[in-house]
Write an enzyme that holds these catalytic residues in place. Structure first.
Site, PDB file in Angstrom:
ATOM      1  N   LYS A 223       0.831  -1.200   0.000  1.00 22.82           N
ATOM      2  CA  LYS A 223       0.000   0.000   0.000  1.00 22.82           C
ATOM      3  C   LYS A 223       0.874   1.261   0.000  1.00 22.82           C
ATOM      4  O   LYS A 223       2.045   1.221   0.405  1.00 22.82           O
ATOM      5  CB  LYS A 223      -0.881   0.023   1.259  1.00 22.82           C
TER       6      LYS A 223
ATOM      7  N   ARG B  57     -10.518 -11.494   1.611  1.00 26.31           N
ATOM      8  CA  ARG B  57     -11.443 -12.473   1.029  1.00 26.31           C
ATOM      9  C   ARG B  57     -10.847 -13.882   1.031  1.00 26.31           C
ATOM     10  O   ARG B  57     -11.582 -14.861   1.060  1.00 26.31           O
ATOM     11  CB  ARG B  57     -11.840 -12.036  -0.383  1.00 26.31           C
TER      12      ARG B  57
END
Length: 496
Positions: free
Chosen positions: A279, A353
Site C-alpha cells: 500500500k 477475502r
C-alpha cells in the site's frame, strides 16, 4: 457508568442535576414546563430575557432554583422540534453526557425519553439514550503516560419515562443499551490497539479471556492445525509475517443443544501492509483497523452473552497479518482453498477475502442456520457509500433486509448492493477456478461475489464495513460497527 430508569416529576427529584430540553425558538419541553410551573415561571423569564434560544448544542446550567428539590437544572438546546430525528436525539444525549462530566454533577436524571422522535416509542428512546450516554464516556488511553480525568466524573445516569407502566419496557431497553455499549467498547478497545500488540496470538488470548468470563466454548486453530484442515488460502496471507495466523471460534449456547446456530465470521487482519502489492505510505497506520470485523465479532459475542439470548451463536475471528517478506505470497500464485477451489492471486492486497473464504468453508461444520460475515473488505465500498453506511450483500434478500432494518433501528446503517450473476464473470481466470479480484469496476460487489462461492448451501450475508469501521483525523478511532446492528438482529431473532 451506571444507568437506571424511573418515573416521576422533575421538580421532586433529589438529585445533583435534572436535565430537560428546550426547543428552538425558546420553547420548553414537557418536563421543563413542569419545572417552570413549580418555580413560578423562572425558566420562562430566562428565555424571554434571551439567556437561551434552544439551538442544538446550547447548554445552560441553573443552580438553586426555588421550590424544587434538584441541586441543579441543566437546560439542553434541541433545535426545532420537528427536526428531532434519530441522529439528533442520539447526538443530544452524547453531548449532554460529555457536558455533565465536566460540571461536577456525579449523577443526573434525564427527561429525554418524553421527547417526540418521529416513529420511535419509549423502548427505542431509552435504549438509544443508554447506548449514546454510555459510549459518550468511552476513552482509549491505554498508552498515554498522562491522562486528563474529571475530578468529579459522571457516575450515574437515570432516564425518566412518562408513566410507571413504562418502567418494565424501559428497564429492558436499559439492559439492551448497556449490553450494546459494552460490546461496542470491547470492539473499539481491540481495534484501537497498536499492531505491535494486537497480533493474531493476542486476539487468541483475548478470545480465551472473553470465553472464560462469559462461559463460551472456545476452539483455537494454530497454523499447523489450519494446514491439516487444508486452509491454503488463509495460510498464504500470513506467510510473510513472523506472527502466524489464528482462527478462533467462540460458541454461545442459549438455545436447545440441537438448535442450529447463527454463525458470525469476522475478518481479523491485524495489520495490512498489502503484502507484495504494498500500500502507499499515507495513512498506512490506519491499517491496524483491518481487524475491525473480528473485533466486531468479539463485541457481539459479549453483548449477546450479557443479554442471555435464548439462541445459539458461534462467533469466529479469522486473524492474520499481511506483510511483504521473502516468504510472502505473490501476485501470480495459485492457491488451493479448503473448499478445493483454486484461486489465482492477482493482488496480494485483496487478502481479506482469502482468509474469509477458508473460514466460511470451515464454519459449515456447525450446520448453521445463518452465516453473517463482517469485514473491512474493500476501499471501493468507501467510494460507493462513503462513511454513512456499510455495504450489505447476500444470497437471501430477507436476511439482508433484516440486517438493514436492524441497522436502521440502531443507527448503524447498511445499504444493499446486488450480487447479480453477471458480476461473477469478472472473477474468471485463465489459470485457476477464479481470480481473487475482479478489476476496478464494482469492486465491492465482485468481492462479495467471490465470498458467495464459499457459502452456496446456507443463508449468508456479507457486511462490508470498510467505510464505517473507523474515523480519521481529530476523532480518530474505531467505531465498533456493526456490533449494534448484528446484536439487534440477533435480539429480534431470539424474540421469534
Amino acid at each position: 457508568m451506571e444507568v437506571f430508569v424511573k418515573s416521576g416529576s422533575p421538580e421532586k427529584q433529589r438529585t445533583a442535576c435534572v436535565v430537560v430540553g428546550v426547543f428552538e425558538p425558546r420553547r420548553l419541553a414537557p418536563a421543563a414546563r413542569e419545572i417552570d410551573r413549580a418555580t413560578d415561571g423562572y425558566l420562562t423569564k430566562l428565555l424571554r430575557r434571551g439567556d437561551m434560544e434552544g439551538r442544538q448544542g446550547q447548554f445552560l446550567m441553573l443552580h438553586n432554583l426555588p421550590n424544587i428539590l434538584p441541586d441543579r437544572v441543566l437546560l439542553v438546546g434541541l433545535g426545532k422540534e420537528r427536526d428531532l430525528d434519530d441522529n439528533r436525539y442520539r447526538d443530544a444525549v452524547e453531548s449532554l453526557v460529555r457536558h455533565l462530566d465536566g460540571t461536577g454533577s456525579m449523577e443526573a436524571v434525564v427527561y429525554f425519553p418524553e421527547l417526540h422522535v418521529k416513529g420511535r416509542e419509549i423502548e427505542w428512546k431509552v435504549r438509544a439514550a443508554t447506548e449514546s450516554g454510555a459510549l459518550a464516556m468511552y476513552r482509549f488511553e491505554d498508552y498515554k503516560s498522562k491522562t486528563e480525568k474529571s475530578r468529579r466524573p459522571l457516575r450515574r445516569l437515570t432516564f425518566c419515562v412518562p408513566r410507571r407502566s413504562d418502567l418494565r419496557e424501559g428497564q429492558t431497553a436499559v439492559d439492551q443499551g448497556l449490553a450494546y455499549a459494552n460490546g461496542v467498547s470491547l470492539a473499539r478497545d481491540l481495534a484501537n490497539q497498536p499492531p505491535n500488540v494486537a497480533t493474531p496470538e493476542y486476539l487468541a488470548q483475548k478470545a480465551r479471556a472473553l470465553s472464560d468470563e462469559w462461559g463460551l466454548k472456545l476452539t483455537v486453530l494454530d497454523e499447523t492445525q489450519m494446514e491439516a484442515e487444508g486452509m491454503g488460502a488463509f495460510l498464504a496471507v500470513g506467510q510473510g509475517s513472523v506472527h502466524p495466523p489464528r482462527l478462533m471460534a467462540m460458541e454461545y449456547q442459549g438455545g436447545r443443544e440441537d438448535e442450529a446456530p447463527y454463525v458470525l465470521v469476522g475478518k481479523g487482519i491485524t495489520f495490512d501492509a498489502g503484502g507484495i502489492s504494498i500500500k502507499p505510505a499515507a495513512a498506512m497506520d490506519e491499517m491496524k483497523y483491518d481487524m475491525c470485523g473480528a473485533a466486531g465479532v468479539f463485541g457481539i459475542m459479549r453483548a449477546i452473552a450479557e443479554l442471555e439470548l435464548p439462541i445459539n451463536v458461534v462467533g469466529v475471528a479469522a486473524a492474520a497479518e499481511n506483510l511483504p517478506d521473502g516468504r510472502a505470497y505473490r501476485p501470480g500464485d495459485i492457491l488451493t482453498a479448503k473448499s478445493g477451489s483454486t484461486i489465482e492471486v492477482i493482488n496480494t492486497d485483496a487478502e481479506g477475502r482469502l482468509v474469509l473464504a477458508d473460514t466460511l468453508t470451515w464454519v459449515q461444520r456447525y450446520e448453521p442456520r445463518v452465516v453473517i460475515d463482517m469485514a473491512t473488505l474493500t476501499g471501493a465500498c468507501l467510494v460507493a457509500l462513503g462513511k454513512q453506511a456499510a455495504g450489505l450483500m447476500g444470497n437471501n434478500d430477507r436476511l439482508v433486509r433484516e440486517l438493514a432494518d436492524a441497522g436502521d433501528e440502531t443507527g448503524e446503517r447498511g445499504w444493499q448492493l446486488p450480487l447479480w450473476d453477471e458480476y461473477q464473470e469478472q472473477l474468471k481466470s485463465e489459470f485457476a477456478d477464479m481470480k481473487n479480484v475482479g478489476g476496478r469496476e464494482a469492486g465491492t460487489i465482485t468481492a462479495g461475489c467471490f465470498l458467495s462461492r464459499f457459502v452456496e448451501d446456507v443463508e449468508w450475508a456479507h457486511i462490508d464495513i470498510a467505510g464505517v469501521a473507523w474515523k480519521s483525523n481529530s476523532n480518530k478511532g474505531a467505531t465498533g460497527h456493526p456490533v449494534r446492528m448484528v446484536s439487534q438482529y440477533l435480539v429480534e431473532r431470539s424474540q421469534g
